[in-house]
Scaffold this motif. Structure first.
Motif, mmCIF file in Angstrom:
data_model
loop_
_atom_site.group_PDB
_atom_site.id
_atom_site.type_symbol
_atom_site.label_atom_id
_atom_site.label_comp_id
_atom_site.label_asym_id
_atom_site.label_seq_id
_atom_site.Cartn_x
_atom_site.Cartn_y
_atom_site.Cartn_z
ATOM 1 N N ALA A 434 0.457 -0.956 -0.184
ATOM 2 C CA ALA A 434 -0.087 -0.096 0.540
ATOM 3 C C ALA A 434 1.495 1.694 0.479
ATOM 4 O O ALA A 434 1.053 1.827 -0.511
ATOM 5 C CB ALA A 434 -0.875 -0.057 1.011
ATOM 6 N N LYS A 435 1.730 0.675 1.016
ATOM 7 C CA LYS A 435 3.189 2.466 0.289
ATOM 8 C C LYS A 435 3.467 2.962 -0.767
ATOM 9 O O LYS A 435 3.873 3.401 -0.814
ATOM 10 C CB LYS A 435 3.773 1.910 1.959
ATOM 11 N N ILE A 436 3.851 1.031 -1.139
ATOM 12 C CA ILE A 436 4.580 1.406 -2.578
ATOM 13 C C ILE A 436 3.954 2.587 -3.548
ATOM 14 O O ILE A 436 4.130 3.150 -4.045
ATOM 15 C CB ILE A 436 4.561 0.559 -2.716
ATOM 16 N N VAL A 437 1.873 1.908 -3.824
ATOM 17 C CA VAL A 437 1.380 2.934 -4.297
ATOM 18 C C VAL A 437 1.082 4.638 -3.786
ATOM 19 O O VAL A 437 1.389 5.383 -4.844
ATOM 20 C CB VAL A 437 0.190 1.837 -4.149
ATOM 21 N N SER A 438 1.474 4.547 -2.388
ATOM 22 C CA SER A 438 1.120 5.885 -1.923
ATOM 23 C C SER A 438 2.576 6.617 -2.698
ATOM 24 O O SER A 438 2.674 7.716 -2.855
ATOM 25 C CB SER A 438 1.097 5.601 -0.576
ATOM 26 N N GLN A 439 3.391 6.208 -3.050
ATOM 27 C CA GLN A 439 4.748 6.561 -2.937
ATOM 28 C C GLN A 439 4.871 7.383 -4.032
ATOM 29 O O GLN A 439 5.761 8.261 -4.437
ATOM 30 C CB GLN A 439 6.068 5.728 -2.521
ATOM 31 N N LEU A 440 4.523 6.664 -4.767
ATOM 32 C CA LEU A 440 4.112 6.905 -6.508
ATOM 33 C C LEU A 440 3.644 7.269 -6.886
ATOM 34 O O LEU A 440 3.288 7.335 -8.401
ATOM 35 C CB LEU A 440 5.272 5.076 -7.170
ATOM 36 N N THR A 441 2.648 8.153 -6.130
ATOM 37 C CA THR A 441 1.844 8.259 -6.905
ATOM 38 C C THR A 441 1.330 9.477 -7.063
ATOM 39 O O THR A 441 2.747 10.546 -6.305
ATOM 40 C CB THR A 441 -0.434 7.829 -6.183
ATOM 41 N N GLY A 442 1.077 10.082 -8.073
ATOM 42 C CA GLY A 442 1.150 11.726 -8.080
ATOM 43 C C GLY A 442 2.854 12.176 -9.168
ATOM 44 O O GLY A 442 3.553 11.217 -10.056
ATOM 45 N N ASP A 443 2.924 12.703 -9.505
ATOM 46 C CA ASP A 443 4.327 13.780 -9.907
ATOM 47 C C ASP A 443 5.623 13.606 -8.653
ATOM 48 O O ASP A 443 5.737 14.748 -8.013
ATOM 49 C CB ASP A 443 4.136 15.244 -10.496
ATOM 50 N N ALA A 444 5.485 12.681 -8.682
ATOM 51 C CA ALA A 444 7.426 12.071 -7.234
ATOM 52 C C ALA A 444 8.788 12.858 -7.917
ATOM 53 O O ALA A 444 8.014 11.747 -9.412
ATOM 54 C CB ALA A 444 6.400 10.761 -7.234
ATOM 55 N N ASP A 445 9.048 13.103 -7.890
ATOM 56 C CA ASP A 445 10.595 12.956 -8.250
ATOM 57 C C ASP A 445 11.615 12.083 -7.785
ATOM 58 O O ASP A 445 11.588 11.749 -6.364
ATOM 59 C CB ASP A 445 11.352 14.465 -7.435
ATOM 60 N N PHE A 446 11.638 11.662 -8.826
ATOM 61 C CA PHE A 446 12.528 9.457 -8.357
ATOM 62 C C PHE A 446 13.933 10.520 -8.097
ATOM 63 O O PHE A 446 13.896 9.232 -8.046
ATOM 64 C CB PHE A 446 12.055 9.790 -9.823
ATOM 65 N N ALA A 447 14.231 11.732 -8.109
ATOM 66 C CA ALA A 447 14.713 11.952 -7.367
ATOM 67 C C ALA A 447 15.069 12.109 -5.527
ATOM 68 O O ALA A 447 16.427 11.840 -5.283
ATOM 69 C CB ALA A 447 16.031 13.068 -7.650
#
Length: 484
Positions: A434-447
């Protein structure tokens, strides 16, 4: 040209080539051809499709990297707002480019206006507003120019892709028709081509797995370069903050994952095992023919449906019993118990179906020997059949456990989003997935570590489930070697 049209054109050329190659051999005089006419047709069709589709796939995979690399070089440091990153600016560039395409398709702008670097920024902004494309306040004129460049490069790339794919298809058509004569060994060529295609399909599956693992490894290494591994594995607090100052301890998430999975297994294992014993030892053929498919229907229900069932039915039901109107143990419908019960229902067919097959695989001679010694049916089941099938049943339970650990939608809708360490099954908790989904939802900065932590979580979960699967397969294989 749209990719779908391009695919349809290549398929049409392949079909025409198949017919033309077959007719060319059947209508030609002379000696009997080496192969059947269909082989000559398939030889032409394969020479049209294989190079064209291979080029199309490679081009579609490579073009985004090339275009993004060229466009990102246009973005200066002044165009990146404070607190933002290049990745977020590139997201704005792609969004504006899509907006320009939308405005052109609606007739609000022409292709020339959308691509003109001399066009007024406010004019284009107003036209995009008419097309229903809302631009944020951080979208500058430089971002607009980059979006125009992005759009132009994509259009040019698509044009050259169309030319290259059609050229390869036509060249393959000409080559195949040239080979459509009686002396050509078409059957050998087609069978070799099919063998290569099958090998490529098998290799693609393996390479996809390798690519997933490498992606997890590289991004996990990048995460640990900017966030200490000691804090990730040693902290008991999960508190991400994209503004900085995050505490990214994995233990609250692992605890929620294992707690929910444990409750699910407590529900699924007894019910699934009892159902398997009944179906294999007590049920008649008619009952088994009806009950087993109905039980396995549970495995085909989408997990989002189970999630909605947990949110709308099971959660309120538990709240009415254990909430403020009842025992006052539960504060909300989203809790570990809610997700665990629903996930257990989902796992019942995994346990029952595998256990049923394993129990049926126990040799009949063991049953006959037990009955010959005077044991009853229930004694035979308890003292002979279940001990003999125990390794396989344990393997089925472990496979169900790995399925429970990787579940997401039921947890998101049924367990809540709180990352905490608690023994109360009526508290809201969350899991790694569930947290993997929330951390990658939206315009996340992959840096940022707050986005890269999703890969570290995924890598941890991958190692855990891989270990469970290997252990389960080892036990099942050992069982099969003993009784097959």
């Amino acid at each position: 040209m749209p990719v779908l049209w391009l695919i349809l054109i290549v398929l049409a050329l392949a079909a025409a080539g198949f017919v033309a190659g077959r007719l060319r051999v059947t209508t030609a005089g002379g000696a009997r051809p080496h192969s059947l006419p269909n082989y000559y047709g398939w030889n032409v069709a394969m020479k049209v499709m294989v190079p064209a589709f291979a080029a199309l796939i490679v081009w579609l995979l490579a073009q985004p990297f090339v275009v993004n690399g060229q466009v990102s070089g246009m973005i200066t440091e002044q165009a990146i707002p404070e607190g933002s990153t290049l990745g977020l600016v590139m997201s704005d560039v792609r969004r504006v480019a899509d907006g320009l395409d939308t405005a052109v398709s609606q007739g609000i702008m022409t292709h020339e206006q959308a691509g003109s670097i001399r066009a007024e920024f406010t004019d284009i902004r107003n036209r995009l507003g008419e097309a229903g494309v809302a631009l944020g306040s951080n979208v500058s004129a430089e971002v607009l120019r980059a979006a125009q460049k992005y759009r132009a490069l994509n259009a040019t790339g698509n044009l050259w892709m169309t030319i290259a794919v059609l050229a390869l298809a036509l060249a393959g058509l000409a080559w195949g028709l040239k080979q459509a004569h009686g002396e050509f060994r078409a059957r050998n060529t087609v069978e070799t081509g099919v063998r290569i295609i099958l090998l490529s399909a098998a290799s693609l599956a393996i390479l996809t797995t390798v690519g997933i693992v490498l992606s997890l490894i590289f991004n996990t290494i990048e995460f640990f370069r900017i966030y200490p591994a000691t804090e990730f594995f040693g902290s008991l607090t999960w508190s991400p903050s994209f503004g900085g100052g995050s505490e990214l301890g994995i233990w609250p998430l692992l605890w929620g994952t294992f707690y929910i999975s444990l409750i699910a297994l407590i529900v699924a294992v007894p019910i699934g095992l009892f159902a398997a014993v009944y179906l294999s030892e007590y049920a008649g053929s008619k009952m088994r023919a009806v009950a087993k498919p109905l039980l396995e229907v549970l495995a085909g229900i989408p997990t989002i449906v189970y999630g909605l069932f947990a949110l709308l039915t099971v959660g309120p039901l538990l709240l009415s019993v254990f909430g403020r109107d009842g025992l006052n143990w539960m504060q909300a419908g989203t809790a570990v118990m809610t997700a665990g019960l629903v996930m257990g229902i989902m796992l019942i067919p995994f346990v029952s179906s595998l256990s049923d097959d394993i129990i049926n695989a126990v040799p009949q001679s063991l049953r006959d020997g037990s009955y010959g010694l005077g044991a009853t049916q229930s004694e035979t089941i308890k003292q002979v059949i279940l001990p003999a099938a125990l390794p396989g049943i344990v393997g089925a339970i472990l496979l169900a456990a790995s399925r429970a650990i990787g579940e997401t939608m039921i947890v998101v809708l049924g367990a809540g989003a709180a990352a905490r360490l608690s023994l109360n099954p009526f508290d809201a908790m969350t899991t790694v997935t569930a947290k993997i989904v929330s951390q990658l939802t939206g315009d996340a900065d992959f840096a940022s570590p707050e986005a890269l932590v999703a890969f570290a979580l995924g890598m941890t979960l991958f190692v855990l489930t891989l270990g469970l699967n290997i252990f389960a397969l080892y036990i099942v294989r050992k069982y099969r070697e003993q009784y097959e």
